[in-house]
Design a protein around this motif. Sequence first.
Motif, PDB file in Angstrom:
ATOM      1  N   ASN A 133       0.828  -1.196   0.000  1.00 48.50           N
ATOM      2  CA  ASN A 133       0.000   0.000   0.000  1.00 48.50           C
ATOM      3  C   ASN A 133       0.869   1.255   0.000  1.00 48.50           C
ATOM      4  O   ASN A 133       2.104   1.166  -0.064  1.00 48.50           O
ATOM      5  CB  ASN A 133      -0.965  -0.001   1.195  1.00 48.50           C
ATOM      6  CG  ASN A 133      -0.241  -0.198   2.515  1.00 48.50           C
ATOM      7  OD1 ASN A 133       0.884   0.267   2.698  1.00 48.50           O
ATOM      8  ND2 ASN A 133      -0.882  -0.902   3.447  1.00 48.50           N
ATOM      9  N   GLU A 134       0.223   2.411   0.073  1.00 49.67           N
ATOM     10  CA  GLU A 134       0.968   3.677   0.034  1.00 49.67           C
ATOM     11  C   GLU A 134       1.939   3.786   1.201  1.00 49.67           C
ATOM     12  O   GLU A 134       3.057   4.294   1.057  1.00 49.67           O
ATOM     13  CB  GLU A 134       0.001   4.862   0.040  1.00 49.67           C
ATOM     14  CG  GLU A 134       0.695   6.201  -0.149  1.00 49.67           C
ATOM     15  CD  GLU A 134      -0.280   7.348  -0.211  1.00 49.67           C
ATOM     16  OE1 GLU A 134       0.181   8.501  -0.387  1.00 49.67           O
ATOM     17  OE2 GLU A 134      -1.495   7.124  -0.082  1.00 49.67           O
ATOM     18  N   GLU A 135       1.527   3.285   2.350  1.00 54.15           N
ATOM     19  CA  GLU A 135       2.412   3.312   3.518  1.00 54.15           C
ATOM     20  C   GLU A 135       3.668   2.489   3.274  1.00 54.15           C
ATOM     21  O   GLU A 135       4.772   2.872   3.670  1.00 54.15           O
ATOM     22  CB  GLU A 135       1.663   2.790   4.737  1.00 54.15           C
ATOM     23  CG  GLU A 135       2.471   2.847   6.028  1.00 54.15           C
ATOM     24  CD  GLU A 135       1.709   2.303   7.224  1.00 54.15           C
ATOM     25  OE1 GLU A 135       2.328   2.148   8.296  1.00 54.15           O
ATOM     26  OE2 GLU A 135       0.503   2.029   7.095  1.00 54.15           O
ATOM     27  N   THR A 136       3.489   1.327   2.608  1.00 53.26           N
ATOM     28  CA  THR A 136       4.635   0.487   2.253  1.00 53.26           C
ATOM     29  C   THR A 136       5.622   1.273   1.399  1.00 53.26           C
ATOM     30  O   THR A 136       6.834   1.248   1.625  1.00 53.26           O
ATOM     31  CB  THR A 136       4.173  -0.754   1.467  1.00 53.26           C
ATOM     32  OG1 THR A 136       3.165  -1.445   2.178  1.00 53.26           O
ATOM     33  CG2 THR A 136       5.348  -1.699   1.205  1.00 53.26           C
ATOM     34  N   GLN A 175       5.929   4.580   1.063  1.00 54.70           N
ATOM     35  CA  GLN A 175       6.536   5.697   1.781  1.00 54.70           C
ATOM     36  C   GLN A 175       7.673   5.220   2.684  1.00 54.70           C
ATOM     37  O   GLN A 175       8.724   5.863   2.769  1.00 54.70           O
ATOM     38  CB  GLN A 175       5.468   6.416   2.602  1.00 54.70           C
ATOM     39  CG  GLN A 175       4.476   7.197   1.752  1.00 54.70           C
ATOM     40  CD  GLN A 175       3.364   7.825   2.588  1.00 54.70           C
ATOM     41  OE1 GLN A 175       3.100   7.404   3.710  1.00 54.70           O
ATOM     42  NE2 GLN A 175       2.707   8.829   2.027  1.00 54.70           N
ATOM     43  N   LYS A 176       7.469   4.093   3.334  1.00 50.72           N
ATOM     44  CA  LYS A 176       8.501   3.557   4.225  1.00 50.72           C
ATOM     45  C   LYS A 176       9.741   3.142   3.439  1.00 50.72           C
ATOM     46  O   LYS A 176      10.868   3.475   3.822  1.00 50.72           O
ATOM     47  CB  LYS A 176       7.942   2.362   5.001  1.00 50.72           C
ATOM     48  CG  LYS A 176       8.919   1.766   6.008  1.00 50.72           C
ATOM     49  CD  LYS A 176       8.276   0.621   6.772  1.00 50.72           C
ATOM     50  CE  LYS A 176       9.251   0.008   7.762  1.00 50.72           C
ATOM     51  NZ  LYS A 176       8.633  -1.136   8.510  1.00 50.72           N
ATOM     52  N   SER A 219      11.744   6.200   2.077  1.00 51.61           N
ATOM     53  CA  SER A 219      11.983   7.274   3.036  1.00 51.61           C
ATOM     54  C   SER A 219      13.438   7.716   3.107  1.00 51.61           C
ATOM     55  O   SER A 219      13.738   8.822   3.563  1.00 51.61           O
ATOM     56  CB  SER A 219      11.517   6.843   4.430  1.00 51.61           C
ATOM     57  OG  SER A 219      12.259   5.718   4.884  1.00 51.61           O
ATOM     58  N   SER A 224      -1.102  -1.175  -5.445  1.00 47.38           N
ATOM     59  CA  SER A 224      -0.614   0.195  -5.205  1.00 47.38           C
ATOM     60  C   SER A 224       0.451   0.659  -6.195  1.00 47.38           C
ATOM     61  O   SER A 224       1.320   1.464  -5.852  1.00 47.38           O
ATOM     62  CB  SER A 224      -0.085   0.333  -3.769  1.00 47.38           C
ATOM     63  OG  SER A 224      -1.122   0.133  -2.839  1.00 47.38           O
ATOM     64  N   ASP A 273       0.442   4.479  -6.683  1.00 49.09           N
ATOM     65  CA  ASP A 273       1.070   5.180  -5.564  1.00 49.09           C
ATOM     66  C   ASP A 273       2.592   5.090  -5.646  1.00 49.09           C
ATOM     67  O   ASP A 273       3.302   6.073  -5.384  1.00 49.09           O
ATOM     68  CB  ASP A 273       0.600   4.582  -4.229  1.00 49.09           C
ATOM     69  CG  ASP A 273      -0.872   4.833  -3.954  1.00 49.09           C
ATOM     70  OD1 ASP A 273      -1.382   5.878  -4.398  1.00 49.09           O
ATOM     71  OD2 ASP A 273      -1.504   3.984  -3.302  1.00 49.09           O
TER      72      ASP A 273
END
Length: 299
Positions: free
Chosen positions: A114-117, A119-120, A123, A139, A142
Amino acid sequence: MAIINFGSINIDHVYQVEHFVQPGETLASTQYKQLLGGKGANQSIALALAGADVKHVGAIHESDATFKQTLIRKGVDCQYVSCTDTPSGHAIIQVTPSGENAIVLFGGANLTLNEETAQKALSNTGSSDWVLTQNETSSIADILSLAHSKQLKVAFNPAPMSDSVKALPLDCVDLLIVNETEAQAITGQSTTESIVAWFTDNWKHGEVILTLGKDGVIMVRKDGTTIKVPAFTVDAVDTTAAGDCFIGYFLSAYSQHTDARQALIRGCAASAIAVTREGAAQSIPTQNEVDHFLAKHGK
């Protein structure tokens, strides 16, 4: 410089059968193998064996952690490969004596990205890093958008091709890698010449590599020029991972500023070796094997 690969990790269950199972039939298999697969995993292994610093981003079921260890042993950084309670992506593959296959594919944990994946995993990236993805995870939009916003180079291999690809932010893609079938679906063209012409006219934001199997590869540059490299002639026994092997070896060289033609030749050499061996990930050659092959062919 790293290549962050958001990619599928599949477990291939391969059954040798006399014929494809029919409705209502119970058929005994003559042989069974459980193998690491998935376009993402194959491409990460090819990148690692080609000498790239590759970080794989993906997910598998916690009971299949041994396959994560296989990636690590091949030289892939798996700090962003999570073990979840979602079943691993896998394929049920029937193979007949004539070599025909029938496949049932289950996305499983590959569809939990997902988007959180994204972003992490992105990073702590550098300006020279690349992002690579295929079309076997969730995703993707994203991932492409976030990588582009961070001014990272983005390579996309839209395989397996689907209607959803055209809805993706393809203007974020710096390097599109497609076979003829995928290219036809994207461009609406039917011949190699018309496909190349379409990309020349309509893909000015990035570069395109068109893989043509035994006819080699064509690269369309941003300035509209093309580079064509012929395939090496070998006796092929299994083409399963040919494209993934090419992508890994090409991108490893190209991302390190190797001349485009030489990177294409290196990718073609690695792919030529791979098709002379059975299997997917296990067919991908080492750098020394590719060097020896190129020296033998005067390249």
